[in-house]
Design a protein around this motif. Structure first.
Motif, PDB file in Angstrom:
ATOM      1  N   PHE A  28       0.833  -1.206   0.000  1.00  0.00           N
ATOM      2  CA  PHE A  28       0.000   0.000   0.000  1.00  0.00           C
ATOM      3  C   PHE A  28       0.871   1.261   0.000  1.00  0.00           C
ATOM      4  O   PHE A  28       0.563   2.247  -0.653  1.00  0.00           O
ATOM      5  N   LEU A  29       1.947   1.193   0.772  1.00  0.00           N
ATOM      6  CA  LEU A  29       2.790   2.388   0.922  1.00  0.00           C
ATOM      7  C   LEU A  29       3.460   2.776  -0.398  1.00  0.00           C
ATOM      8  O   LEU A  29       3.475   3.938  -0.791  1.00  0.00           O
ATOM      9  N   TYR A  30       4.014   1.780  -1.095  1.00  0.00           N
ATOM     10  CA  TYR A  30       4.844   2.088  -2.256  1.00  0.00           C
ATOM     11  C   TYR A  30       4.074   2.131  -3.578  1.00  0.00           C
ATOM     12  O   TYR A  30       4.437   2.867  -4.482  1.00  0.00           O
ATOM     13  N   ASN A  31       3.047   1.282  -3.691  1.00  0.00           N
ATOM     14  CA  ASN A  31       2.369   1.184  -4.997  1.00  0.00           C
ATOM     15  C   ASN A  31       1.138   2.069  -5.025  1.00  0.00           C
ATOM     16  O   ASN A  31       0.249   1.915  -4.194  1.00  0.00           O
ATOM     17  N   GLN A  32       1.074   2.914  -6.015  1.00  0.00           N
ATOM     18  CA  GLN A  32      -0.123   3.751  -6.128  1.00  0.00           C
ATOM     19  C   GLN A  32      -1.321   2.934  -6.600  1.00  0.00           C
ATOM     20  O   GLN A  32      -2.455   3.318  -6.393  1.00  0.00           O
ATOM     21  N   VAL A  33      -1.018   1.826  -7.294  1.00  0.00           N
ATOM     22  CA  VAL A  33      -2.098   0.945  -7.756  1.00  0.00           C
ATOM     23  C   VAL A  33      -1.787  -0.471  -7.264  1.00  0.00           C
ATOM     24  O   VAL A  33      -0.690  -0.980  -7.494  1.00  0.00           O
ATOM     25  N   ASN A  34      -2.722  -1.071  -6.568  1.00  0.00           N
ATOM     26  CA  ASN A  34      -2.522  -2.425  -6.059  1.00  0.00           C
ATOM     27  C   ASN A  34      -3.658  -3.337  -6.507  1.00  0.00           C
ATOM     28  O   ASN A  34      -4.831  -2.987  -6.320  1.00  0.00           O
ATOM     29  N   VAL A  35      -3.296  -4.471  -7.080  1.00  0.00           N
ATOM     30  CA  VAL A  35      -4.315  -5.499  -7.326  1.00  0.00           C
ATOM     31  C   VAL A  35      -3.930  -6.675  -6.441  1.00  0.00           C
ATOM     32  O   VAL A  35      -2.868  -7.280  -6.622  1.00  0.00           O
ATOM     33  N   PHE A  36      -4.760  -6.953  -5.455  1.00  0.00           N
ATOM     34  CA  PHE A  36      -4.422  -8.013  -4.512  1.00  0.00           C
ATOM     35  C   PHE A  36      -5.102  -9.306  -4.897  1.00  0.00           C
ATOM     36  O   PHE A  36      -6.267  -9.321  -5.283  1.00  0.00           O
ATOM     37  N   MET A  37      -4.349 -10.367  -4.728  1.00  0.00           N
ATOM     38  CA  MET A  37      -4.878 -11.673  -5.057  1.00  0.00           C
ATOM     39  C   MET A  37      -5.249 -12.403  -3.771  1.00  0.00           C
ATOM     40  O   MET A  37      -4.423 -12.496  -2.858  1.00  0.00           O
ATOM     41  N   THR A  38      -6.490 -12.864  -3.674  1.00  0.00           N
ATOM     42  CA  THR A  38      -6.873 -13.750  -2.570  1.00  0.00           C
ATOM     43  C   THR A  38      -7.625 -14.928  -3.189  1.00  0.00           C
ATOM     44  O   THR A  38      -7.893 -14.925  -4.389  1.00  0.00           O
ATOM     45  N   HIS A  39      -7.967 -15.903  -2.369  1.00  0.00           N
ATOM     46  CA  HIS A  39      -8.660 -17.084  -2.889  1.00  0.00           C
ATOM     47  C   HIS A  39      -9.925 -17.362  -2.103  1.00  0.00           C
ATOM     48  O   HIS A  39     -10.033 -16.958  -0.952  1.00  0.00           O
ATOM     49  N   GLN A  40     -10.806 -18.094  -2.716  1.00  0.00           N
ATOM     50  CA  GLN A  40     -12.073 -18.464  -2.086  1.00  0.00           C
ATOM     51  C   GLN A  40     -11.866 -19.000  -0.682  1.00  0.00           C
ATOM     52  O   GLN A  40     -12.554 -18.594   0.253  1.00  0.00           O
ATOM     53  N   SER A  41     -10.868 -19.870  -0.509  1.00  0.00           N
ATOM     54  CA  SER A  41     -10.686 -20.523   0.796  1.00  0.00           C
ATOM     55  C   SER A  41     -10.299 -19.522   1.885  1.00  0.00           C
ATOM     56  O   SER A  41     -10.386 -19.837   3.068  1.00  0.00           O
ATOM     57  N   ASN A  42      -9.857 -18.329   1.504  1.00  0.00           N
ATOM     58  CA  ASN A  42      -9.518 -17.315   2.505  1.00  0.00           C
ATOM     59  C   ASN A  42     -10.762 -16.632   3.081  1.00  0.00           C
ATOM     60  O   ASN A  42     -10.640 -15.785   3.968  1.00  0.00           O
ATOM     61  N   TYR A  43     -11.931 -16.976   2.538  1.00  0.00           N
ATOM     62  CA  TYR A  43     -13.153 -16.284   2.995  1.00  0.00           C
ATOM     63  C   TYR A  43     -14.101 -17.233   3.729  1.00  0.00           C
ATOM     64  O   TYR A  43     -15.075 -16.804   4.314  1.00  0.00           O
ATOM     65  N   GLY A  44     -13.773 -18.551   3.676  1.00  0.00           N
ATOM     66  CA  GLY A  44     -14.478 -19.506   4.517  1.00  0.00           C
ATOM     67  C   GLY A  44     -13.588 -19.721   5.729  1.00  0.00           C
ATOM     68  O   GLY A  44     -12.741 -18.869   6.051  1.00  0.00           O
ATOM     69  N   ASN A  45     -13.765 -20.840   6.391  1.00  0.00           N
ATOM     70  CA  ASN A  45     -12.838 -21.210   7.467  1.00  0.00           C
ATOM     71  C   ASN A  45     -12.666 -20.062   8.473  1.00  0.00           C
ATOM     72  O   ASN A  45     -13.648 -19.578   9.015  1.00  0.00           O
ATOM     73  N   ASP A  46     -11.424 -19.541   8.628  1.00  0.00           N
ATOM     74  CA  ASP A  46     -11.194 -18.424   9.568  1.00  0.00           C
ATOM     75  C   ASP A  46     -11.464 -17.054   8.947  1.00  0.00           C
ATOM     76  O   ASP A  46     -11.186 -16.029   9.568  1.00  0.00           O
ATOM     77  N   ARG A  47     -11.929 -17.035   7.737  1.00  0.00           N
ATOM     78  CA  ARG A  47     -12.174 -15.767   6.994  1.00  0.00           C
ATOM     79  C   ARG A  47     -10.954 -14.833   7.068  1.00  0.00           C
ATOM     80  O   ARG A  47     -11.069 -13.636   7.373  1.00  0.00           O
ATOM     81  N   LEU A  48      -9.813 -15.423   6.787  1.00  0.00           N
ATOM     82  CA  LEU A  48      -8.578 -14.637   6.880  1.00  0.00           C
ATOM     83  C   LEU A  48      -8.561 -13.467   5.910  1.00  0.00           C
ATOM     84  O   LEU A  48      -7.904 -12.459   6.148  1.00  0.00           O
TER      85      LEU A  48
END
Ligand SMILES: Nc1ncnc2c1ncn2[C@@H]1O[C@H](COP(=O)(O)OS(=O)(=O)O)[C@@H](OP(=O)(O)O)[C@H]1O
Length: 793
Positions: free
Chosen positions: A433-453
């Motif tokens: 966030f600090l260095y890039n004026q544009v960020n596209v973050f990659m997450t996956h489906q499994s990061n939103y089930g389970n512990d919802r990390l």
């Protein structure tokens, strides 16, 4: 320290120059009455204090004249951990080294603060830097100095028993707060300075470093405060049973999006789908899938492949398009909103290295205009990831946020949950966030089930960001974001193709049809009219040497690195090279390469450690040959004006067409200048010089030398197949029955000799350039062509 500085400057894409080691002389500071540098950084304060002779006075004067500030890092390592206190040169300032700090905080009144927000006290008992003992703190005696950060001492230092030092320490010990980062506002000697009493490893120092650059450069080196971002949830229906989203998880995702929109208007998750896998989890998970479809309108959807296949497995474009279309039918059936015209390829396969078919089908089936990848130019180092545009599809770099398909439960995070927390609290995610004026973050489906990390991570990351910085998060849909990216970094629009064979990851996602041995082993780069076609022809007579296939438009030349063909990509380039049989050496020749500024970098990136072959003839003769070439191509100016008139024409007086003809006659002949451009990218041992006169008058000898230089083990004897042809006036190929085969009419043309006045003019015109060439070849220990030796006598 230097590395930390370089990594940061690269990450924010500020241009910089590095001078390593003892500074004997300063680099040129002024260019056309303009200061070349906005800030000067010393990785060690003593480098500045120890500047020899006039260097320091000159630098100080430059800083005053051009409003340039100086930034010092100071990492005074003392093995004995004994505190040393000293004056900082003749400044009204002392430093004290090897201090252990606690309770580190920002001075909220410091005029330096811009991105940095005085969050709170970093209250860990020891300030979290790798070597907490090695802080240096500053003790100022002048009102020009103000504290940027403040801290307390963790425990009293060991004291040396010299009277002088203990006196210093006594006064320092009297201070309530210590100053690890100090600003000099320029009231003492007219120069603004910032002193950092440690390296840049501590995350807060990184934020302050950016603020210091902005302050010291009087705003010239400032990043805006807006940070544009996008969060992709890849593979929304992909995932093994028992790890997928349940109804509550889907609701939580939507709730989080709604909450986020309070600070980031319009924020919308991008959900990537491979339709085939819907309802492939447990019954409860299928309910989750149904819920996703029910709430589909709240999100933006982007396609992967129907069954998560990788594009580079398809060499047949129509098969690939058909396959993509199945996923499109799925999207239509479920009314998924895919209007973002964004797509992501599974494993980035086909995006980079570019697989033409993927881009073709993306456009055809989905009308895709933007995508993202972490593979260009390479996955690592991640701060150097870039974007490019290919076939009107914007590829923008992608960042990871420390979450991967298998990271589902906080307590089972690889290496312990602290690893994830550190990445959020000042670590890699914060720095993205600090260095890039544009960020596209990659997450996956499994990061939103389970512990919802996925929710946990971004919730915490944003709180941390808002607490410690004044950065503003902004959401824009993918296509708008892509355009913004290339407006910010227009220099990235044009790709620079690297060689997939040199990167294991790239090789894995490169079509099996392509073959690493199909790249040329050397390239004849010109210049034009020096005998390049003859050399190409001779090389092809060699039983183990094979050229590129001919081009329908540019004949024996591919002209890939020098013109618009470059943007067709390496698939296109490779289509000119057959898979060679054993022992066969492939080569390419395009005489247009030699004098084009862009070529050396491109060539080096795709074909590193490959030889380039340069043919040199007298530049006056080269100019005359080009003029004759243009006459025979009925160029109106070459027909109207004599050679002398052409080479002596004046810009602004004579017609533009004549000036352009003149430039194409004369410019390539500044051989040394062009070679210097090559030497910026290609090491001298990979540059082979061929004497163009020898190639004409004794080609067998020239070919012998060339084969030696190229390291051929079997030397082909050209005197067996080349014979001087009286009618042609050049060497030609021996044919059965005493006949010979020569190059066509356009090579080795018949035209009158150059007139004396032109000859004299050009001899003078190129005198200095030829001398420069002589010296350059001598320095590079290259054979010097006979014609050049004669000229330089
Ligand atoms: N064996 C043989 N046969 C014919 N021509 C020969 C040969 N060896 C060298 N030359 C010289 O090559 C000159 C043309 O150079 P290029 O092939 O580099 O020209 S081009 O840039 O590809 O148009 C050409 O230039 P012109 O004489 O002006 O036509 C020749 O001088």
């Amino acid at each position: 320290l230097g590395r930390g500085i370089i990594v940061t400057l690269e990450a924010v894409r500020f241009k910089f120059q590095v001078q390593v080691g003892e500074i004997r002389s300063l680099p040129g500071l002024i260019d056309n009455n303009k200061g070349r540098y906005a800030v000067v950084i010393f990785e060690d304060l003593y480098m500045y204090l120890n500047l020899q002779g006039q260097n320091r006075a000159n630098l100080d004067q430059y800083c005053r004249d051009f409003n340039v500030g100086i930034l010092y890092l100071f990492y005074f390592y003392s093995k004995a951990k004994i505190v040393i206190a000293k004056m900082v040169g003749s400044f009204p300032l002392r430093f004290m080294s090897s201090v252990r700090l606690k309770d580190y905080e920002i001075n909220a009144t410091s005029p330096l603060l811009r991105i940095t927000r005085p969050g709170s006290v970093v209250s860990t008992s020891i300030v979290p830097v790798p070597s907490p003992n090695d802080w240096t703190i500053f003790l100022p005696y002048h009102h020009t100095y103000t504290a940027v950060t403040l801290a307390s001492r963790l425990k009293p230092p060991k004291l040396r028993k010299t009277k002088r030092r203990s006196n210093h320490l006594n006064s320092a010990c009297g201070l309530e707060k210590l100053i690890p980062v100090l600003l000099d506002q320029g009231l003492y000697d007219g120069i603004q300075r910032v002193f950092f009493g440690n390296n840049l490893k501590f995350w807060l120092q990184k934020v302050l470093f950016l603020d210091a650059l902005s302050y010291l450069s009087y705003g010239r080196l400032s990043l805006p405060l807006e940070r544009y971002f996008q969060i992709d949830i890849d593979d929304i229906f992909v995932g093994v049973a028992e790890s997928r989203l349940l109804v509550n998880d889907v609701q939580a995702l939507l709730n989080f999006q709604t909450e986020l929109r309070k600070n980031v208007p319009g924020f919308t998750y991008q959900l990537g789908f491979s339709g085939k896998f819907i309802y492939s989890g447990t019954n409860l998970e299928s309910e989750g899938d149904r819920m996703l479809l029910k709430l589909a309108d709240n999100f933006s959807w982007f396609p992967h492949m129907w069954s998560h296949m990788q594009a580079h497995w398809f060499s047949n474009a129509s098969k690939l398009c058909e396959y993509m279309d199945i996923n499109r039918q799925f999207a239509l059936r479920h009314s998924l909103n895919t209007s973002s015209n964004y797509a992501v390829a599974p494993h980035h396969a086909g995006v980079y290295p570019v697989h033409q078919q993927l881009y073709h089908c993306w456009r055809k089936v989905w009308n895709i205009t933007s995508t993202s990848s972490e593979e260009y130019p390479n996955l690592r180092p991640d701060h150097r990831r870039k974007g490019f545009i290919y076939r009107n599809i914007m590829v923008i770099p992608r960042q990871t946020c420390s979450l991967f398909t298998h990271t589902m439960v906080l307590d089972m995070y690889p290496g312990g949950k602290e690893v994830l927390l550190e990445s959020i609290d000042g670590g890699s995610l914060f720095q993205s966030f600090l260095y890039n004026q544009v960020n596209v973050f990659m997450t996956h489906q499994s990061n939103y089930g389970n512990d919802r990390l996925g929710l946990f991570t971004f919730d915490r990351a944003m709180k941390f960001l808002y607490k410690w910085t004044n950065l503003r998060l902004v959401y824009e849909p993918p296509e708008v974001l892509g355009k913004r990216y290339f407006n910010l970094y227009p220099e990235e629009v044009e790709p620079v193709w690297s060689n997939p064979c040199l990167n294991r990851r790239h090789l894995e996602i490169w079509s099996e049809e392509k073959n690493c041995s199909s790249f040329p082993k050397f390239v004849v780069v010109g210049p034009q009219k020096t005998g390049t076609t003859a050399l190409y022809w001779f090389l092809n007579m060699h039983p183990h040497v094979k050229s590129n296939l001919p081009s329908p438009t540019t004949f024996e030349e591919v002209q890939f690195f020098s013109g618009p063909n470059y943007f067709k990509g390496i698939d296109w380039y490779m289509s000119f090279f057959p898979t060679p049989e054993n022992n066969t050496v492939l080569f390419e020749k395009s005489a247009t390469y030699f004098d084009q500024k862009v070529v050396p970098k491109r060539l080096k990136t795709l074909l590193p450690s490959k030889h380039i072959v340069v043919i040199l003839i007298d530049p006056a003769l080269r100019a005359y040959s080009w003029y004759q070439h243009m006459r025979s191509h009925h160029d109106a100016f070459a027909l109207k004006y004599s050679f002398y008139e052409t080479i002596t024409a004046h810009r602004g007086v004579d017609p533009d067409g004549l000036i352009s003809l003149q430039r194409r006659c004369l410019d390539p002949g500044f051989y040394a200048n062009h070679l210097e451009n090559w030497l910026d990218f290609i090491q001298p041992q990979f540059i082979i010089i061929v004497d163009g006169d020898m190639l004409k008058t004794d080609p067998a000898a020239a070919m012998f030398q060339l084969q030696k230089s190229l390291g051929f083990t079997e030397i082909y004897q050209y005197n067996k197949i080349l014979k001087f042809d009286e009618r042609k006036g050049f060497f030609c190929q021996v044919q059965p029955k005493g006949k010979s085969k020569c190059l066509g009419q356009s090579k080795g043309r018949k035209y009158p000799e150059m007139e004396d006045e032109s000859w004299k003019y050009l001899t003078k015109y190129y005198e200095e350039a030829n001398l420069k060439l002589f010296k350059l070849l001598e320095r590079l220990k290259k054979p010097i062509p006979e014609w050049l030796k004669k000229k330089s006598k």
